[in-house]
Design a protein around this motif. Structure first.
Motif, short mmCIF file in Angstrom:
data_model
loop_
_atom_site.label_atom_id
_atom_site.label_comp_id
_atom_site.label_asym_id
_atom_site.label_seq_id
_atom_site.Cartn_x
_atom_site.Cartn_y
_atom_site.Cartn_z
N ASP A 1 12.31 -1.75 -5.26
CA ASP A 1 12.59 -0.40 -4.80
C ASP A 1 11.84 0.02 -3.59
OD1 ASP A 1 14.40 -0.58 -6.86
OD2 ASP A 1 13.09 0.48 -8.42
N ARG A 2 10.94 -0.36 -3.31
CA ARG A 2 10.09 -0.01 -1.86
C ARG A 2 10.70 -0.06 -0.80
NH1 ARG A 2 4.08 -2.04 -4.07
NH2 ARG A 2 4.21 -1.15 -5.99
N PHE A 3 11.61 -1.13 -0.77
CA PHE A 3 12.26 -1.35 0.57
C PHE A 3 13.32 -0.04 0.93
CE2 PHE A 3 11.01 -5.58 -1.22
CZ PHE A 3 10.87 -6.46 -0.08
N GLN A 4 14.00 0.40 -0.25
CA GLN A 4 14.95 1.39 0.11
C GLN A 4 14.16 2.78 0.53
OE1 GLN A 4 18.59 1.21 0.59
NE2 GLN A 4 17.97 3.18 1.59
N ALA A 5 13.18 2.80 -0.24
CA ALA A 5 12.11 4.07 0.10
C ALA A 5 11.51 3.96 1.27
CB ALA A 5 10.82 4.01 -1.09
N ALA A 6 11.19 2.64 1.81
CA ALA A 6 10.68 2.81 3.19
C ALA A 6 11.74 3.21 4.29
CB ALA A 6 10.05 1.38 3.58
N ALA A 7 13.09 2.57 4.18
CA ALA A 7 14.23 2.78 4.84
C ALA A 7 14.56 4.32 4.85
CB ALA A 7 15.32 1.99 4.67
N ASP A 8 14.43 4.98 3.53
CA ASP A 8 14.67 6.34 3.56
C ASP A 8 13.74 7.29 4.41
OD1 ASP A 8 16.94 5.66 2.02
OD2 ASP A 8 16.16 6.15 0.19
N MET B 1 0.86 -1.21 -0.05
CA MET B 1 -0.04 0.06 -0.07
C MET B 1 0.81 1.26 -0.15
SD MET B 1 -3.16 -0.99 2.49
CE MET B 1 -4.32 -1.99 1.96
N LEU B 2 2.02 1.17 0.65
CA LEU B 2 2.65 2.41 0.71
C LEU B 2 4.14 2.29 -0.32
CD1 LEU B 2 3.34 3.07 4.49
CD2 LEU B 2 1.23 3.54 3.21
N PHE B 3 4.34 3.40 -0.72
CA PHE B 3 5.53 3.53 -1.85
C PHE B 3 5.34 3.06 -3.00
CE2 PHE B 3 7.24 3.57 2.74
CZ PHE B 3 7.77 5.01 2.50
N THR B 4 4.01 3.00 -3.32
CA THR B 4 3.35 2.31 -4.79
C THR B 4 4.15 3.47 -5.88
OG1 THR B 4 1.27 3.21 -4.69
CG2 THR B 4 1.58 1.30 -3.75
N SER C 1 17.78 -9.99 -0.83
CA SER C 1 18.88 -8.66 -1.34
C SER C 1 18.21 -7.38 -1.13
CB SER C 1 19.12 -8.83 -2.93
OG SER C 1 20.00 -7.76 -3.23
N ALA C 2 16.95 -6.98 -1.34
CA ALA C 2 16.19 -5.75 -1.08
C ALA C 2 16.42 -5.52 0.36
CB ALA C 2 15.05 -5.66 -1.76
N LEU C 3 16.18 -6.62 1.20
CA LEU C 3 16.15 -6.40 2.62
C LEU C 3 17.67 -5.90 3.13
CD1 LEU C 3 13.83 -9.47 3.65
CD2 LEU C 3 13.41 -7.03 4.06
N ARG C 4 18.58 -6.82 2.65
CA ARG C 4 19.95 -6.64 3.05
C ARG C 4 20.35 -5.12 2.56
NH1 ARG C 4 20.77 -11.91 0.82
NH2 ARG C 4 21.48 -10.86 -0.86
N GLU C 5 19.93 -4.77 1.32
CA GLU C 5 20.61 -3.55 1.10
C GLU C 5 20.11 -2.38 1.61
OE1 GLU C 5 20.30 -3.65 -3.28
OE2 GLU C 5 21.69 -5.28 -3.71
N SER C 6 18.83 -2.44 2.04
CA SER C 6 17.86 -1.49 2.64
C SER C 6 18.17 -1.41 4.16
CB SER C 6 16.58 -1.48 2.16
OG SER C 6 15.97 -2.47 2.82
N GLY C 7 18.34 -2.48 4.74
CA GLY C 7 18.67 -2.63 6.28
C GLY C 7 17.55 -2.74 7.07
N GLY D 1 11.07 -1.74 9.52
CA GLY D 1 10.48 -2.81 9.03
C GLY D 1 9.58 -2.82 7.90
N VAL D 2 9.34 -3.89 7.47
CA VAL D 2 8.24 -3.93 6.22
C VAL D 2 7.44 -5.19 6.21
CG1 VAL D 2 9.82 -2.79 4.78
CG2 VAL D 2 9.84 -5.10 4.58
N GLU D 3 6.37 -5.00 5.79
CA GLU D 3 5.33 -6.14 5.56
C GLU D 3 4.63 -5.86 4.16
OE1 GLU D 3 2.47 -5.42 9.00
OE2 GLU D 3 1.05 -4.16 7.55
N TYR D 4 3.87 -6.90 3.74
CA TYR D 4 3.31 -6.75 2.38
C TYR D 4 2.32 -8.05 2.27
CZ TYR D 4 7.93 -9.08 1.23
OH TYR D 4 8.90 -9.97 1.30
#
Length: 264
Positions: free
Chosen positions: A19-26, A10-13, A47-53, A31-34
């Motif tokens: 790319d939403r993982f990094q947008a959420a971190a920024d 729902m967020l960062f669509t 990989s998206a989790l690792r790179e965004s932290g 944390g993220v869910e979907y």
């Protein structure tokens, strides 16, 4: 301390999904869910989790044919094998992503459901949840059930808090827990803080959204500062999933979360 997780369905669509993982971190989320990970290889998501932290905190088990209107399989008689295959697939993703909990969607009742139909769905639900909880326990994971309002999801089998608590008691698995969504509970029942207090020992994850439009949580009829204060008084240590549809862009609507670490 309130820990906010971005719901990336729902967020960062404004961004492609990975790319939403990094947008959420920024934006300050940690944390993220979907809804579902299955359109992407687990390696790409990891990989998206690792790179965004950010941490993966929740996703749903396979729901059946989502495009055709199915909303879960757990209570559907005759679909037990498909549900169990979905449990195994969801756990494969959970292992790859370090995700501690999975939501098993109950599914919809047929329009003309009678008492016998309801009983059959409930019996199927209980047995399927016992299977899911046992499989998840072997891997140290939790399975969640969530009452969902029947305005947004007509016919959904599990729609009220006392119904969910009765199912948890009947299944009797320590790792079967409650996903408490304040948006759904407000629409169906209201009295949010008292429901939260009564069911607190069963709750493993909570979700928020403004009511009635499902926009930012600072808009609508629910006063979330009081909800957050009560969560902290009760000692809630889990995540708060932000499962709402931004009224405009995601970043433009994050000012409500400044006190909780968001860059609004």
């Amino acid at each position: 301390m309130i820990r906010l997780a971005a719901n990336l369905s729902m967020l960062f669509t404004e961004h492609d999904f990975l790319d939403r993982f990094q947008a959420a971190a920024d934006a300050g989320f940690r944390g993220v869910e979907y809804l579902f990970p299955y359109a992407h290889a687990p390696e790409a998501l990891a990989s998206a989790l690792r790179e965004s932290g950010v941490e993966q905190v929740l996703f749903n088990m396979p729901p059946g044919d989502w495009q055709a209107g199915e909303r879960g399989l757990a209570s559907l008689p005759g679909r037990e094998a498909e549900f169990r295959d979905g449990v195994i697939e969801a756990l494969r993703y959970a292992e790859a992503l370090g995700c501690p909990r999975l939501h098993a969607m109950a599914g919809r009742l047929p329009e003309s459901a009678d008492s016998d139909t309801l009983a059959a769905h409930r019996a199927t639900y209980v047995e399927n949840l016992r299977f899911a909880a046992a499989e998840a326990a072997r891997l140290g994971r939790e399975v969640l059930i969530e009452p969902i309002n029947t305005r947004d999801m007509p016919g959904y089998f599990l729609s009220r808090q006392d119904q969910a608590m009765a199912v948890l008691e009947e299944v009797g698995a320590d790792n079967l827990r409650l996903q408490f969504d304040f948006y759904h509970c407000q629409i169906m029942e209201g009295d949010l803080i008292r429901h939260l207090e009564r069911q607190f020992s069963a709750i493993a994850h909570v979700q928020i959204a403004g009511v009635p439009e499902r926009h930012e949580p600072n808009v609508g009829e629910v006063h979330y500062p009081a909800i957050f204060a009560q969560l902290e008084r009760l000692g809630y240590a889990g995540w708060v999933g932000c499962e709402y549809r931004p009224a405009a862009g995601t970043r433009e609507g994050l000012s409500w979360g400044r006190d909780y670490g968001l860059a609004g």
